[in-house]
Design an enzyme around this catalytic site. Structure first.
Site, PDB file in Angstrom:
ATOM      1  N   HIS A  57       0.831  -1.193   0.000  1.00  0.00           N
ATOM      2  CA  HIS A  57       0.000   0.000   0.000  1.00  0.00           C
ATOM      3  C   HIS A  57       0.874   1.255   0.000  1.00  0.00           C
ATOM      4  CE1 HIS A  57      -3.808  -2.179   1.712  1.00  0.00           C
ATOM      5  NE2 HIS A  57      -3.384  -2.686   0.574  1.00  0.00           N
ATOM      6  N   GLU A  59       1.371   3.629   2.136  1.00  0.00           N
ATOM      7  CA  GLU A  59       2.161   3.887   3.337  1.00  0.00           C
ATOM      8  C   GLU A  59       3.473   3.101   3.331  1.00  0.00           C
ATOM      9  OE1 GLU A  59      -2.215   3.787   4.818  1.00  0.00           O
ATOM     10  OE2 GLU A  59      -1.027   3.049   3.113  1.00  0.00           O
ATOM     11  N   ALA A 161     -23.467   9.705 -26.683  1.00  0.00           N
ATOM     12  CA  ALA A 161     -22.950  10.616 -27.708  1.00  0.00           C
ATOM     13  C   ALA A 161     -24.103  10.991 -28.624  1.00  0.00           C
ATOM     14  CB  ALA A 161     -21.827   9.954 -28.500  1.00  0.00           C
ATOM     15  N   ARG A 191     -12.874   4.889 -19.945  1.00  0.00           N
ATOM     16  CA  ARG A 191     -13.013   3.430 -19.910  1.00  0.00           C
ATOM     17  C   ARG A 191     -11.969   2.797 -18.995  1.00  0.00           C
ATOM     18  NH1 ARG A 191     -13.704   1.335 -26.197  1.00  0.00           N
ATOM     19  NH2 ARG A 191     -15.890   1.959 -26.528  1.00  0.00           N
ATOM     20  N   ASP A 207     -24.260  -3.005 -33.280  1.00  0.00           N
ATOM     21  CA  ASP A 207     -22.976  -2.329 -33.546  1.00  0.00           C
ATOM     22  C   ASP A 207     -21.778  -3.268 -33.520  1.00  0.00           C
ATOM     23  OD1 ASP A 207     -24.431   0.013 -33.669  1.00  0.00           O
ATOM     24  OD2 ASP A 207     -24.027   0.566 -31.588  1.00  0.00           O
ATOM     25  N   LEU A 211     -15.568  -2.948 -27.122  1.00  0.00           N
ATOM     26  CA  LEU A 211     -15.651  -2.321 -25.799  1.00  0.00           C
ATOM     27  C   LEU A 211     -14.389  -2.553 -24.968  1.00  0.00           C
ATOM     28  CD1 LEU A 211     -19.380  -3.031 -24.841  1.00  0.00           C
ATOM     29  CD2 LEU A 211     -18.403  -1.021 -25.951  1.00  0.00           C
ATOM     30  N   SER A 238     -31.146 -10.526 -21.524  1.00  0.00           N
ATOM     31  CA  SER A 238     -32.252 -11.219 -20.854  1.00  0.00           C
ATOM     32  C   SER A 238     -32.933 -12.258 -21.738  1.00  0.00           C
ATOM     33  CB  SER A 238     -33.289 -10.194 -20.373  1.00  0.00           C
ATOM     34  OG  SER A 238     -33.775  -9.429 -21.451  1.00  0.00           O
ATOM     35  N   GLU A 304     -21.992   1.897 -22.261  1.00  0.00           N
ATOM     36  CA  GLU A 304     -22.009   2.220 -23.696  1.00  0.00           C
ATOM     37  C   GLU A 304     -23.222   1.471 -24.240  1.00  0.00           C
ATOM     38  OE1 GLU A 304     -18.943   3.260 -25.809  1.00  0.00           O
ATOM     39  OE2 GLU A 304     -17.540   3.566 -24.155  1.00  0.00           O
TER      40      GLU A 304
END
Length: 376
Positions: A57, A59, A161, A191, A207, A211, A238, A304
């Site tokens: 970490h 510290e 967009a 992203r 599309d 991604l 679904s 997106e």
């Protein structure tokens, strides 16, 4: 009472600790980004930041740099030092063992395993502790981690967009490219900060996106994170319509298919089903999904998606930040709209957002807004 000169020093040192913490915002997940500065006689003798989950970490890095000089020094930490044995030993114990005289903490850790225990450990060792210096700035470092700990759900950014008249595509669905290369480059940066990118089956089928964070489109003004961690791609499916030949499977980054019932097993080893109950609408229960993502240590979600899923996230209160990229084009009345949201019965019932940032990105404009009122 703290002297004004000491308060000034505390702020300056904590500012530096926050700067260091920012270096880890794209590489520490699911852990929070944390920075630490060790100071003696108003001079920095050690500094560090948490770089990757499972590694030392902030510290520990700072104490190693400070060495024996840490004895009697002041440590500035952006988040309460951990007090439990996780993948690494407790940082509170490390500070005690190093003999620091004072610890300044920006904010309490909302993690129930830590919350107050790290500060208690420091007090037990007779170390002077001050909490709350630049707290709001420190909170902005880890919105996803804080949301997961406080609300048991990830922090969700809905990205859209559109053209200047608020359209996302022509009436036949063509949308490449509404915004320009600078806007698409800016998207890579956001992203990369996310644990996951959420989309819907309609977007995948229409599309066929990958991604992923694309190094070739990374903003020239920003440093590429090392290592570059690709987000999980989450597809709400679904009706079990997404098949193995989708382009999204070409990247080795994990793909989670969120379904209400198991589908045909995928041939891709990095594809996993996540079964979530149906809501009354017959679609995936978003509340149950958000709870499940939090259980799987997903802090930040970037979307997106199309107008329907974006609207569902907003109307159900799962949009913590709206990020809009707008071009200078006009696509006309028949073009597709941004959100499939029903018209409110009156203006005071409308979904409201407050714009917190507006800037030019190449030829396009980027607006960041946060919700003010979600209609009930």
């Amino acid at each position: 009472m703290i002297k004004p000169s000491q308060l000034k020093t505390d702020h300056e040192m904590m500012h530096r600790a926050i700067e260091l913490a920012r270096r880890g915002i794209m590489t520490t997940r699911p852990n929070p980004a944390v920075g630490c500065v060790i100071s003696k006689n108003d001079t920095i003798i050690g500094e560090g930041w948490h770089q990757q989950a499972g590694e030392p970490h902030a510290e520990i890095h700072a104490l190693k740099q400070a060495g024996a000089e840490a004895q009697g020094a002041t440590a500035y930490v952006t988040l309460e030092p951990c007090s439990h044995m996780g993948r690494t030993p407790p940082c509170a114990d490390a500070l005690v063992d190093a003999g620091v005289a004072r610890v300044v903490v920006a904010m309490h850790d909302p993690n129930p395993r830590v919350s107050g225990n790290g500060i208690k450990r420091l007090h037990e060792a007779d170390i002077d502790v001050l909490v709350g210096v630049l707290e709001k700035s420190a909170e902005q470092l880890n919105p996803g981690f804080l949301s997961r700990m406080r609300h048991q759900r990830p922090f969700v950014t809905v990205k859209m967009a559109s053209s200047l008249d608020g359209k996302t595509a022509l009436s036949d669905g063509r949308s490449q490219w509404i915004t320009g290369p600078h806007a698409r480059s800016d998207v890579q940066y956001w992203r990369a900060q996310s644990d996951a990118i959420l989309t819907g089956a309609d977007t995948v089928l229409k599309d066929d996106p990958m991604l992923t964070v694309r190094e070739s489109q990374w903003p020239k003004t920003r440093t590429l994170p090392e290592p570059l961690k690709q987000p999980i791609r989450i597809i709400i499916d679904s009706q079990n319509r997404v098949t193995d030949d989708a382009k999204i499977f070409e990247s080795s980054a994990p793909v989670w298919l969120v379904r209400c019932e198991p589908g045909k097993p995928s041939r891709h080893a990095h594809c996993h089903e996540v079964i979530i109950d149906k809501a009354d609408s017959g679609k995936v229960d978003l509340s149950a999904l958000m709870t499940e993502l939090a259980k799987r240590e997903v802090n930040q979600v970037w979307t997106e998606c199309g107008a329907s899923l974006a609207a569902a996230l907003i109307e159900n209160g799962y949009c913590d930040r709206l990020m809009m990229y707008s071009s200078g084009q006009l696509l006309g009345d028949a073009a597709r709209s941004l959100f499939d949201i029903e018209e409110p019965k009156s203006l005071d019932k409308a979904v409201r957002f407050k714009v917190t940032d507006r800037r030019q990105v190449g030829d396009d404009q980027r607006v960041i807004a946060v919700p003010q009122l979600i209609k009930g």
